[in-house]
Design an enzyme around this catalytic site. Structure first.
Site, mmCIF file in Angstrom:
data_model
loop_
_atom_site.group_PDB
_atom_site.id
_atom_site.type_symbol
_atom_site.label_atom_id
_atom_site.label_comp_id
_atom_site.label_asym_id
_atom_site.label_seq_id
_atom_site.Cartn_x
_atom_site.Cartn_y
_atom_site.Cartn_z
ATOM 1 N N THR A 73 0.845 -1.197 0.000
ATOM 2 C CA THR A 73 0.000 0.000 0.000
ATOM 3 C C THR A 73 0.884 1.252 0.000
ATOM 4 O OG1 THR A 73 -0.101 -0.191 2.416
ATOM 5 C CG2 THR A 73 -1.935 -1.111 1.166
ATOM 6 N N HIS A 131 -3.637 0.024 13.239
ATOM 7 C CA HIS A 131 -2.588 -0.912 12.821
ATOM 8 C C HIS A 131 -1.404 -0.849 13.779
ATOM 9 C CE1 HIS A 131 -4.769 -0.905 8.975
ATOM 10 N NE2 HIS A 131 -4.174 -2.063 8.734
ATOM 11 N N HIS A 132 -0.514 -1.826 13.612
ATOM 12 C CA HIS A 132 0.737 -1.913 14.368
ATOM 13 C C HIS A 132 1.615 -0.678 14.127
ATOM 14 C CE1 HIS A 132 2.696 -2.971 10.523
ATOM 15 N NE2 HIS A 132 1.514 -3.505 10.268
ATOM 16 N N LYS A 135 3.789 0.221 10.737
ATOM 17 C CA LYS A 135 3.178 0.558 9.448
ATOM 18 C C LYS A 135 3.679 1.914 8.943
ATOM 19 C CE LYS A 135 -1.186 0.488 6.959
ATOM 20 N NZ LYS A 135 -0.531 -0.190 5.827
HETATM 21 N N1 NAI Z 1 -2.914 -5.977 0.664
HETATM 22 C C1 NAI Z 1 -2.899 -6.664 1.822
HETATM 23 O O1 NAI Z 1 -3.695 -7.590 2.042
HETATM 24 C C2 NAI Z 1 -1.856 -6.320 2.832
HETATM 25 C C3 NAI Z 1 -0.948 -5.346 2.552
HETATM 26 N N2 NAI Z 1 0.089 -5.094 3.398
HETATM 27 C C4 NAI Z 1 1.075 -4.141 2.912
HETATM 28 O O2 NAI Z 1 2.212 -4.877 2.469
HETATM 29 C C5 NAI Z 1 3.391 -4.115 2.662
HETATM 30 C C6 NAI Z 1 4.403 -4.936 3.452
HETATM 31 O O3 NAI Z 1 3.899 -5.197 4.727
HETATM 32 P P1 NAI Z 1 4.773 -5.986 5.822
HETATM 33 O O4 NAI Z 1 5.246 -7.276 5.269
HETATM 34 O O5 NAI Z 1 3.957 -5.960 7.046
HETATM 35 O O6 NAI Z 1 6.014 -4.983 5.980
HETATM 36 P P2 NAI Z 1 7.511 -5.340 6.425
HETATM 37 O O7 NAI Z 1 8.135 -4.030 6.757
HETATM 38 O O8 NAI Z 1 7.483 -6.408 7.445
HETATM 39 O O9 NAI Z 1 8.161 -5.928 5.084
HETATM 40 C C7 NAI Z 1 8.517 -5.141 3.982
HETATM 41 C C8 NAI Z 1 9.794 -5.698 3.406
HETATM 42 O O10 NAI Z 1 10.101 -5.017 2.194
HETATM 43 C C9 NAI Z 1 11.516 -4.932 2.146
HETATM 44 N N3 NAI Z 1 12.008 -4.003 1.138
HETATM 45 C C10 NAI Z 1 12.498 -2.751 1.293
HETATM 46 N N4 NAI Z 1 12.907 -2.264 0.105
HETATM 47 C C11 NAI Z 1 12.670 -3.240 -0.807
HETATM 48 C C12 NAI Z 1 12.890 -3.345 -2.202
HETATM 49 N N5 NAI Z 1 13.468 -2.344 -2.909
HETATM 50 N N6 NAI Z 1 12.516 -4.476 -2.836
HETATM 51 C C13 NAI Z 1 11.958 -5.495 -2.136
HETATM 52 N N7 NAI Z 1 11.747 -5.457 -0.814
HETATM 53 C C14 NAI Z 1 12.096 -4.339 -0.157
HETATM 54 C C15 NAI Z 1 11.905 -4.583 3.562
HETATM 55 O O11 NAI Z 1 13.306 -4.804 3.787
HETATM 56 C C16 NAI Z 1 11.013 -5.527 4.335
HETATM 57 O O12 NAI Z 1 11.631 -6.784 4.549
HETATM 58 C C17 NAI Z 1 2.939 -2.816 3.322
HETATM 59 O O13 NAI Z 1 2.758 -1.833 2.328
HETATM 60 C C18 NAI Z 1 1.592 -3.168 3.937
HETATM 61 O O14 NAI Z 1 0.746 -2.059 4.058
HETATM 62 C C19 NAI Z 1 0.246 -5.768 4.566
HETATM 63 C C20 NAI Z 1 -0.653 -6.729 4.923
HETATM 64 C C21 NAI Z 1 -1.786 -7.077 4.085
HETATM 65 O O1 LIG Z 2 0.419 -2.689 6.886
HETATM 66 C C1 LIG Z 2 -0.361 -3.587 7.241
HETATM 67 O O2 LIG Z 2 -0.100 -4.366 8.164
HETATM 68 C C2 LIG Z 2 -1.630 -3.742 6.510
HETATM 69 N N1 LIG Z 2 -1.781 -3.058 5.422
HETATM 70 C C3 LIG Z 2 -2.894 -3.086 4.545
HETATM 71 C C4 LIG Z 2 -3.536 -1.736 4.451
HETATM 72 O O3 LIG Z 2 -2.813 -0.721 4.412
HETATM 73 O O4 LIG Z 2 -4.766 -1.656 4.384
HETATM 74 C C5 LIG Z 2 -3.836 -4.221 4.821
HETATM 75 C C6 LIG Z 2 -3.957 -4.633 6.253
HETATM 76 O O5 LIG Z 2 -4.829 -3.769 6.899
HETATM 77 C C7 LIG Z 2 -2.636 -4.734 6.966
#
Ligand code: NAI
Ligand SMILES: O=C(O)C1=N[C@H](C(=O)O)C[C@H](O)C1
Length: 233
Positions: A73, A131-132, A135
């Protein structure tokens, strides 16, 4: 299916676990400062990285013939360009602000409720997401999708963080502990309130939805949504 993971953080790790349990293979884990990326080894890429890196990750995949499922996101100012690049490269793409089945049902419920409430001027809408603390973006992508669902079905024209107005949907973003994601929408009048709420208990629903989307997109060309994948409404 051979999956390349872009972003190997909280979501990347959860997706790896679920994908493997469904018989898929993780062939690449591309995180920050990745060197050579072996696109040829991938049937599909799943990107859960960062707002700053998602666009380059996604378009790199399109240019190398790899379809993309993206859950990152906070990069949507570049969404239209990503769609153009997908079509130009005859690739395939799904972005969803939230891949969980429950939230996708909640999106439908939100649109239906908004349609009903649009006739009742005595109610004012507001939204809250929690959220945590790690984020990076606010409001959440899910909150933005929910706000768009209200805008498409009512006289509201925009959303704003912490700001209300006749045609503005105010969104409150809270960051607390380890909360995986809670979204609520409230319609308030002088005499009562109506509230709908979705609470994620963990990240499994998001990860499973992303893997299901990756399975679904195999062999397809074009830009799709979770509505297509889940056959909703
Ligand atoms: N659409 C959905 O259902 C959901 C979306 N999200 C979104 O997914 C994203 C990731 O969330 P999390 O895993 O919780 O975050 P996180 O911070 O745990 O993981 C993100 C990872 O991306 C890495 N990263 C940084 N630069 C990068 C690059 N150039 N190329 C590849 N990786 C790189 C970081 O080092 C980190 O390991 C966020 O934007 C979050 O809002 C999270 C949960 C559900
Ligand atoms: O960053 C997260 O953790 C999440 N990101 C997504 C969002 O921005 O809506 C989905 C989910 O809520 C968890």
């Amino acid at each position: 299916m051979r999956i390349g993971l872009f972003g190997y953080g909280k979501m990347g790790r959860m997706i790896a676990e679920i994908a493997q349990s469904r018989g898929h293979k993780i062939v690449a884990k591309v995180d920050v400062d990745a060197a050579d990326i072996d696109y040829a080894s991938m049937d599909v890429a799943i990107d859960f990285s960062t707002p700053d890196s998602a666009f380059d990750n996604i378009t790199g995949c399109f240019e190398n013939g790899v379809p993309v499922i993206c859950g990152t996101t906070g990069w949507l100012n570049q969404y239209n360009e990503a769609v153009e690049r997908c079509n130009k490269n005859k690739s395939a793409f799904i972005y969803a602000s939230n891949f969980s089945l429950g939230v996708n049902i909640f999106f439908e419920l939100n649109a239906h409720l908004a349609k009903m409430m649009s006739k009742l001027e005595q109610y004012k809408v507001s939204m809250e997401e929690i959220h945590h603390t790690q984020k990076l973006d606010a409001p959440s992508g899910t909150a933005i999708t929910l706000a768009e669902g209200i805008i498409n079905n009512t006289a509201y024209t925009e959303w704003q963080l912490e700001k209300s107005g006749d045609k503005i949907i105010p969104i409150t973003s809270k960051r607390e502990g380890m909360v995986p994601g809670t979204h609520s929408i409230c319609y308030e009048s002088n005499v009562d309130s109506i509230e709908i709420k979705h609470t994620a208990h963990n990240r499994e629903g998001f990860a499973l939805g992303a893997v299901i989307a990756a399975e679904w997109i195999q062999g397809k060309t074009g830009v799709f949504s979770m509505k297509d994948v889940l056959n909703l409404s």
